[in-house]
Design an enzyme around this catalytic site. Sequence first.
Site, PDB file in Angstrom:
ATOM      1  N   ASP A 150      62.293  -8.888 -15.312  1.00 61.58           N
ATOM      2  CA  ASP A 150      63.532  -7.810 -14.734  1.00 61.58           C
ATOM      3  C   ASP A 150      63.795  -6.483 -15.542  1.00 61.58           C
ATOM      4  OD1 ASP A 150      65.867  -7.218 -13.205  1.00 61.58           O
ATOM      5  OD2 ASP A 150      67.061  -7.845 -14.890  1.00 61.58           O
ATOM      6  N   SER A 151      64.418  -5.651 -15.068  1.00 58.04           N
ATOM      7  CA  SER A 151      64.645  -4.496 -15.695  1.00 58.04           C
ATOM      8  C   SER A 151      65.403  -4.693 -16.964  1.00 58.04           C
ATOM      9  CB  SER A 151      65.292  -3.316 -14.921  1.00 58.04           C
ATOM     10  OG  SER A 151      66.572  -3.823 -14.498  1.00 58.04           O
ATOM     11  N   CYS A 197      64.061  -9.133 -10.108  1.00 58.16           N
ATOM     12  CA  CYS A 197      64.751  -7.891  -9.964  1.00 58.16           C
ATOM     13  C   CYS A 197      64.495  -7.246  -8.425  1.00 58.16           C
ATOM     14  CB  CYS A 197      64.029  -6.829 -10.739  1.00 58.16           C
ATOM     15  SG  CYS A 197      64.730  -5.393 -10.594  1.00 58.16           S
ATOM     16  N   GLU A 249      74.892  -4.413 -18.513  1.00 62.00           N
ATOM     17  CA  GLU A 249      74.199  -4.134 -19.514  1.00 62.00           C
ATOM     18  C   GLU A 249      74.680  -3.895 -20.913  1.00 62.00           C
ATOM     19  OE1 GLU A 249      70.285  -4.039 -19.829  1.00 62.00           O
ATOM     20  OE2 GLU A 249      70.532  -5.570 -18.237  1.00 62.00           O
ATOM     21  N   CYS A 265      71.459  -8.027  -6.285  1.00 60.22           N
ATOM     22  CA  CYS A 265      70.880  -7.664  -7.643  1.00 60.22           C
ATOM     23  C   CYS A 265      71.067  -8.655  -8.583  1.00 60.22           C
ATOM     24  CB  CYS A 265      71.602  -6.420  -8.084  1.00 60.22           C
ATOM     25  SG  CYS A 265      71.512  -5.942  -9.888  1.00 60.22           S
ATOM     26  N   HIS A 291      71.717  -9.035 -11.562  1.00 64.48           N
ATOM     27  CA  HIS A 291      72.806  -8.910 -12.356  1.00 64.48           C
ATOM     28  C   HIS A 291      74.293  -9.236 -11.900  1.00 64.48           C
ATOM     29  CE1 HIS A 291      70.148  -6.229 -14.563  1.00 64.48           C
ATOM     30  NE2 HIS A 291      70.835  -6.171 -15.562  1.00 64.48           N
TER      31      HIS A 291
END
Length: 275
Positions: free
Chosen positions: A6-7, A69, A152, A186, A188
């Site tokens: 994932d990013s 992701c 994040e 997403c 996240h």
Amino acid sequence: MIGIFDSGYGGLTILNHIRQHLPQYDYLYLGDNARAPYGTRSFDVIYEYTLQAVNYLHQQGCNLIILACNTASAKALRTIQQRNINPDELRVLGVIRPTVEVVPQRTRTKHIGVLATPGTVASESYVIELLKQDPTLTITQQACPMWVPLIESGEHLGDGANYFVEKYLTDLLSRDSLIDTLILGCTHYPLLQSKIETFIASTNRRISIISQGEIVANSLVDYLQRHPEIVARISASSPSRSGGCLYLTTESAKKFEESASLFLAEPIRAQHIEL
Ligand code: DGL
């Protein structure tokens, strides 16, 4: 060994479910935290970064990689599958296809909302894949550019996050009053799920939320049942066969260890790498 990419931290919401379902393999998690978020970047940059991560995980011994992701799945997966890998050595799978496959069973109104990063929305991947499942679906997308940065930076649980949760949901729901199914597109976003549910409850609308972790894990179990040759490869490259995971990050290892605790129930050790 299975690689999960994932990013940043979002893929940990997928890793958790995959490890619960498939504890007999070893895992390597790679978060490109130093270059996250990906969602606002161009196609070329997302493709380049994702390819670097795939090559790195392959060199470390992964012969199955999950792009956990949506942005990378939307913008880089197909090109990587077609141009950059030999499927006899490495398989790379994404998270969008398994997610859209469950939608027809869940919706009654056939009106679907998709919450995702600007990159995923611009790619139209969800619209294209959902219409392949059922061409009569009505799909409304909403880009949520502030959600990944809030998560994040660890600000997603505070009151400040409420503003951006309400802003994007109000925008989306005002554009289609018949939406009964909402995709968190997403990895996240499960970290904002309780705030999303609270807001939806306040609107008195009955909307079911599709979160990807369990869906992607079930789909992977099914995929491996159909591909015994891949099971043989990932078993051979999983020395401990105990669901163990090594965490790699392009950011500081200490920062990753602290922030990952928001996503995982256990303390972890991470290692810094350069891509
Ligand atoms: N978790 C990634 C996704 O699913 C986050 C994207 C980003 O870095 O913006 O799209």
